[in-house]
Enzyme design. Sequence first.
Site, PDB file in Angstrom:
ATOM      1  N   CYS A  97       0.830  -1.211   0.000  1.00 46.98           N
ATOM      2  CA  CYS A  97       0.000   0.000   0.000  1.00 46.98           C
ATOM      3  C   CYS A  97       0.872   1.273   0.000  1.00 46.98           C
ATOM      4  O   CYS A  97       1.447   1.617  -1.019  1.00 46.98           O
ATOM      5  CB  CYS A  97      -1.005  -0.027   1.139  1.00 46.98           C
ATOM      6  SG  CYS A  97      -2.314   1.226   0.978  1.00 46.98           S
ATOM      7  N   HIS A 184      -3.544  -4.991   0.639  1.00 52.00           N
ATOM      8  CA  HIS A 184      -3.153  -5.297   2.021  1.00 52.00           C
ATOM      9  C   HIS A 184      -3.306  -6.791   2.296  1.00 52.00           C
ATOM     10  O   HIS A 184      -4.308  -7.221   2.885  1.00 52.00           O
ATOM     11  CB  HIS A 184      -4.042  -4.527   3.004  1.00 52.00           C
ATOM     12  CG  HIS A 184      -3.664  -3.107   3.214  1.00 52.00           C
ATOM     13  ND1 HIS A 184      -2.614  -2.723   4.014  1.00 52.00           N
ATOM     14  CD2 HIS A 184      -4.205  -1.964   2.729  1.00 52.00           C
ATOM     15  CE1 HIS A 184      -2.516  -1.401   4.023  1.00 52.00           C
ATOM     16  NE2 HIS A 184      -3.469  -0.915   3.240  1.00 52.00           N
ATOM     17  N   GLU A 186      -1.920  -8.428   4.533  1.00 55.23           N
ATOM     18  CA  GLU A 186      -1.798  -8.680   5.981  1.00 55.23           C
ATOM     19  C   GLU A 186      -3.093  -8.422   6.752  1.00 55.23           C
ATOM     20  O   GLU A 186      -3.241  -8.872   7.894  1.00 55.23           O
ATOM     21  CB  GLU A 186      -0.664  -7.819   6.567  1.00 55.23           C
ATOM     22  CG  GLU A 186      -1.022  -6.374   6.892  1.00 55.23           C
ATOM     23  CD  GLU A 186      -1.126  -5.430   5.702  1.00 55.23           C
ATOM     24  OE1 GLU A 186      -1.228  -4.214   5.927  1.00 55.23           O
ATOM     25  OE2 GLU A 186      -1.099  -5.902   4.545  1.00 55.23           O
TER      26      GLU A 186
END
Length: 234
Positions: A97, A184, A186
């Site tokens: 990001c 993203h 994660e």
Amino acid sequence: MTKVGLLECDHVREELLPIAGDYREMFPALFSQVAPDWEFTFYDVCNGHFPASADECEVYVCTGSKYSVYDDEPWIHRLKELVREIRDSGKKYLGICFGHQMLAEALGGKVEKSAVGWCVGVHNFQVLSQEEWMVPARQSFNLLMMCQDQVMELPPDSKLLAESQDCPIGMFKVGENMVAIQAHPEFPKPYEKALMEIRTERIGQAKVEMGIVSLELPLHELTFANWLKNFAAL
């Protein structure tokens, strides 16, 4: 063990920490499933804590942030210098990001607010170039997004690897040691949902509602984490 430096460009809001912790919990939680030999060192770069040199770690992961890479902040300028140092050192860089935008901005690309506005929820990325490290191979993959800025122009020596409908420069690499994605991998879905809800006024009610519905779609974060592990091992 592979020494991995997490460049923390922001921190999770205090009221959302119970969901999945801070970035220093989210990233190890993801990569521990595919790269148990990765040993993380945390650099709170948004508060001025940087590695003394790029040689401190073999791999660097640069996180997302509420800031923009073009903001006039001392730590952002310093991070751009570090990104250039990582490039020159041959160490691996994985940008997520803000970290994706940072890679472009630091090396001569261009980042701006996107005309499509916010990208939130699950987005599908089409693979444009199948690299040797992208195994298991996929022609497309789903990941969560939470962004307003996008890379508009790639830096020199770049290769576009994947795009999404609302994000033409979705994933790219620079040279042979740096790769980045606008998504993203994660984020767990409950955190993405909470973040959308907290930012409803900024994002817009209709887009948040669509984003929440999209959370029913499957994610391929482990496949993507495997790709990054493979890239880091080259």
